[in-house]
Design an enzyme around this catalytic site. Structure first.
Site, PDB file in Angstrom:
ATOM      1  N   LEU A  65      42.000  47.410  36.026  1.00  0.00           N
ATOM      2  CA  LEU A  65      41.428  46.327  36.887  1.00  0.00           C
ATOM      3  C   LEU A  65      41.947  44.982  36.664  1.00  0.00           C
ATOM      4  O   LEU A  65      42.753  44.729  35.628  1.00  0.00           O
ATOM      5  CB  LEU A  65      39.792  46.327  36.881  1.00  0.00           C
ATOM      6  CG  LEU A  65      39.067  47.374  37.358  1.00  0.00           C
ATOM      7  CD1 LEU A  65      37.827  47.709  36.692  1.00  0.00           C
ATOM      8  CD2 LEU A  65      39.196  47.488  38.769  1.00  0.00           C
ATOM      9  N   PRO A  66      41.654  44.065  37.563  1.00  0.00           N
ATOM     10  CA  PRO A  66      42.622  42.785  37.340  1.00  0.00           C
ATOM     11  C   PRO A  66      42.053  41.823  36.035  1.00  0.00           C
ATOM     12  O   PRO A  66      42.811  41.413  35.333  1.00  0.00           O
ATOM     13  CB  PRO A  66      42.234  41.862  38.513  1.00  0.00           C
ATOM     14  CG  PRO A  66      41.778  42.927  39.566  1.00  0.00           C
ATOM     15  CD  PRO A  66      41.208  44.074  38.720  1.00  0.00           C
ATOM     16  N   LYS A 169      47.948  43.748  22.589  1.00  0.00           N
ATOM     17  CA  LYS A 169      48.588  43.463  23.857  1.00  0.00           C
ATOM     18  C   LYS A 169      48.675  42.019  23.956  1.00  0.00           C
ATOM     19  O   LYS A 169      49.832  41.526  24.360  1.00  0.00           O
ATOM     20  CB  LYS A 169      47.709  44.053  24.971  1.00  0.00           C
ATOM     21  CG  LYS A 169      47.819  43.460  26.401  1.00  0.00           C
ATOM     22  CD  LYS A 169      49.157  44.171  27.105  1.00  0.00           C
ATOM     23  CE  LYS A 169      49.357  43.322  28.436  1.00  0.00           C
ATOM     24  NZ  LYS A 169      50.692  44.008  29.023  1.00  0.00           N
ATOM     25  N   LYS A 244      48.584  34.565  32.801  1.00  0.00           N
ATOM     26  CA  LYS A 244      47.143  35.063  32.421  1.00  0.00           C
ATOM     27  C   LYS A 244      46.989  35.593  30.874  1.00  0.00           C
ATOM     28  O   LYS A 244      46.039  35.270  30.190  1.00  0.00           O
ATOM     29  CB  LYS A 244      46.711  36.260  33.408  1.00  0.00           C
ATOM     30  CG  LYS A 244      45.832  37.317  32.933  1.00  0.00           C
ATOM     31  CD  LYS A 244      45.480  38.366  33.701  1.00  0.00           C
ATOM     32  CE  LYS A 244      44.630  39.366  33.188  1.00  0.00           C
ATOM     33  NZ  LYS A 244      44.540  40.799  33.686  1.00  0.00           N
TER      34      LYS A 244
HETATM   35  P1  NAD Z   1      46.485  44.696  41.152  1.00  0.00           P
HETATM   36  O1  NAD Z   1      45.682  43.536  41.698  1.00  0.00           O
HETATM   37  O2  NAD Z   1      47.468  45.141  41.991  1.00  0.00           O
HETATM   38  O3  NAD Z   1      45.613  45.893  41.123  1.00  0.00           O
HETATM   39  C1  NAD Z   1      44.067  45.794  40.959  1.00  0.00           C
HETATM   40  C2  NAD Z   1      43.322  46.768  41.759  1.00  0.00           C
HETATM   41  O4  NAD Z   1      41.867  46.671  41.421  1.00  0.00           O
HETATM   42  C3  NAD Z   1      43.391  46.193  43.164  1.00  0.00           C
HETATM   43  O5  NAD Z   1      43.768  47.375  43.928  1.00  0.00           O
HETATM   44  C4  NAD Z   1      41.891  45.883  43.411  1.00  0.00           C
HETATM   45  O6  NAD Z   1      41.345  46.092  44.882  1.00  0.00           O
HETATM   46  C5  NAD Z   1      41.193  46.881  42.455  1.00  0.00           C
HETATM   47  N1  NAD Z   1      39.810  46.340  42.234  1.00  0.00           N
HETATM   48  C6  NAD Z   1      39.285  45.084  41.953  1.00  0.00           C
HETATM   49  N2  NAD Z   1      37.882  45.129  41.762  1.00  0.00           N
HETATM   50  C7  NAD Z   1      37.646  46.288  41.945  1.00  0.00           C
HETATM   51  C8  NAD Z   1      36.351  47.035  41.764  1.00  0.00           C
HETATM   52  N3  NAD Z   1      35.178  46.435  41.496  1.00  0.00           N
HETATM   53  N4  NAD Z   1      36.232  48.409  42.228  1.00  0.00           N
HETATM   54  C9  NAD Z   1      37.435  49.147  42.357  1.00  0.00           C
HETATM   55  N5  NAD Z   1      38.450  48.361  42.533  1.00  0.00           N
HETATM   56  C10 NAD Z   1      38.814  46.964  42.248  1.00  0.00           C
HETATM   57  O7  NAD Z   1      46.737  44.423  39.674  1.00  0.00           O
HETATM   58  P2  NAD Z   1      47.983  45.281  38.983  1.00  0.00           P
HETATM   59  O8  NAD Z   1      49.306  44.447  38.863  1.00  0.00           O
HETATM   60  O9  NAD Z   1      47.694  46.558  38.870  1.00  0.00           O
HETATM   61  O10 NAD Z   1      47.382  44.967  37.207  1.00  0.00           O
HETATM   62  C11 NAD Z   1      46.085  45.785  36.703  1.00  0.00           C
HETATM   63  C12 NAD Z   1      45.886  45.416  35.338  1.00  0.00           C
HETATM   64  O11 NAD Z   1      47.070  45.544  34.568  1.00  0.00           O
HETATM   65  C13 NAD Z   1      45.606  43.897  35.001  1.00  0.00           C
HETATM   66  O12 NAD Z   1      44.849  43.862  34.199  1.00  0.00           O
HETATM   67  C14 NAD Z   1      47.213  43.487  34.483  1.00  0.00           C
HETATM   68  O13 NAD Z   1      46.955  42.113  33.775  1.00  0.00           O
HETATM   69  C15 NAD Z   1      47.502  44.417  33.851  1.00  0.00           C
HETATM   70  N6  NAD Z   1      48.997  44.505  33.939  1.00  0.00           N
HETATM   71  C16 NAD Z   1      49.970  44.550  34.925  1.00  0.00           C
HETATM   72  C17 NAD Z   1      51.226  44.574  34.892  1.00  0.00           C
HETATM   73  C18 NAD Z   1      52.038  44.318  35.959  1.00  0.00           C
HETATM   74  O14 NAD Z   1      53.376  44.168  35.955  1.00  0.00           O
HETATM   75  N7  NAD Z   1      51.576  44.208  37.211  1.00  0.00           N
HETATM   76  C19 NAD Z   1      51.820  44.836  33.528  1.00  0.00           C
HETATM   77  C20 NAD Z   1      51.108  45.035  32.522  1.00  0.00           C
HETATM   78  C21 NAD Z   1      49.512  45.015  32.514  1.00  0.00           C
END
Ligand code: NAD
EC number: 1.1.1.31
Length: 295
Positions: A65-66, A169, A244
């Site tokens: 999740l975000p 992390k 972030k």
């Molecule tokens: P994203 O925004 O693409 O995906 C998050 C998903 O969570 C979305 O599809 C959203 O609809 C869903 N969501 C939000 N609230 C919800 C709820 N209450 N119930 C169900 N679903 C819900 O984000 P992402 O890029 O996939 O990143 C996810 C996590 O991974 C973050 O914490 C981010 O910091 C971490 N991360 C991301 C990356 C990257 O390159 N994108 C790399 C390492 C870590």
């Protein structure tokens, strides 16, 4: 085969869930976004109508999740109430250490085994199943989580007790943010001093200035191995996500009185990258801002 609930199938979660399916697990997916659910269905997940429905009867849950507020609301609002007590809970989101410890503590009070297991590696690594997982939790919870995480990554490392995964992390990403900023300002300066970019790369990559940011993820197009710089800074780890993580790192540092002047400065620089409209670009695009500046 394990029945796994997967909640949060965005940029990262979609590839991770697809890899669990490929490993033979029965994955029950929930996301607030219809598009994300459709993509998960195409990857072989069963679609659930809510987070509670996804976890009911499952043996493990993975959340991606975000931020901390989403993690708190999904665990406190749905998972704790609907999950069986012997279910393993794995949060792979990047969140603040304090929230990871709070939610992990609440899980323990209710009798659940839970780990915080944030990842290193971006969207491509999530799809390829080559993420690195940094895991916080008891030895027993780690041992249970390891085979599930191994289906999505190349390395699964036990960092310590609850919250230690998140601590590792943000420490890693603070180091990365600071070295990338330093690498980019150096490359921009080298060019202004008249050095050929490839020649300086060849020198620094076998000298004491070498770093992962330079030799594995070179921020200059056409120099070093292929990186997002060769794709107009698209498709890597977004500068907004680096910001972030730097904010999480600086907040965590403040909470334990750790002086982090380099991390704080990297945070200010990434804030400028985002304010300048490059938040959606790969974090190595900071070189574009640093190359533009007069000095
Ligand atoms: P994203 O925004 O693409 O995906 C998050 C998903 O969570 C979305 O599809 C959203 O609809 C869903 N969501 C939000 N609230 C919800 C709820 N209450 N119930 C169900 N679903 C819900 O984000 P992402 O890029 O996939 O990143 C996810 C996590 O991974 C973050 O914490 C981010 O910091 C971490 N991360 C991301 C990356 C990257 O390159 N994108 C790399 C390492 C870590």
């Amino acid at each position: 085969m394990t029945i796994i609930a997967f909640i949060g199938l965005g940029n990262m979660g979609s590839g991770m869930a697809a890899n669990l399916v490929k490993a033979g697990h029965d994955v029950r997916a929930f996301d607030l976004s219809e598009t994300a659910l459709k993509q998960a269905e195409e990857a072989g997940c069963l679609i659930a109508g809510s987070a509670a429905e996804a976890v009911r009867g499952a043996e493990a849950a993975v959340t991606m999740l975000p931020a901390g507020t989403h993690v708190t609301s999904v665990y406190e609002g749905d998972i704790f109430a609907a999950a069986d007590r012997d279910m393993l809970l794995i949060d792979c989101s990047t969140i603040d250490v304090a929230t990871a410890r709070k939610v992990g503590g609440e899980a323990a009070e209710r009798g659940f085994a839970m780990v915080d297991a944030p990842v290193s590696g971006g969207i491509a690594a999530a799809s390829a199943g080559s993420l690195t997982f940094m895991v916080g939790g008891s030895e027993g919870a780690f041992k249970r989580a390891e085979p599930i995480l191994s289906a999505m990554g190349k390395a699964v490392i036990h960092a310590g007790e609850t919250g230690a995964g998140q601590a590792a992390k943000i420490c890693n990403n603070m180091l990365l943010g600071a070295t990338m900023a330093a690498t980019c300002e150096t490359l921009a300066m080298a060019e202004k001093l008249g050095l050929d970019a490839q020649t300086f790369y060849d020198i620094a990559s076998v000298s004491s200035g070498q770093s992962w940011s330079l030799t594995s993820y070179c921020p200059l197009p056409g120099v070093g191995p292929k990186s997002p710089a060769d794709n107009d800074y698209q498709g890597g780890f977004a500068a907004a996500l680096m910001l972030k993580d730097l904010k999480l790192a600086v907040d965590a540092a403040r909470s334990v009185d750790a002086p982090v002047p380099m991390g704080a400065l990297a945070g200010q620089l990434y804030q400028m990258v985002v304010n300048g409209g490059r938040g959606g670009r790969d974090f190595s695009a900071i070189i574009q801002m640093l190359a533009e500046k007069e000095g």
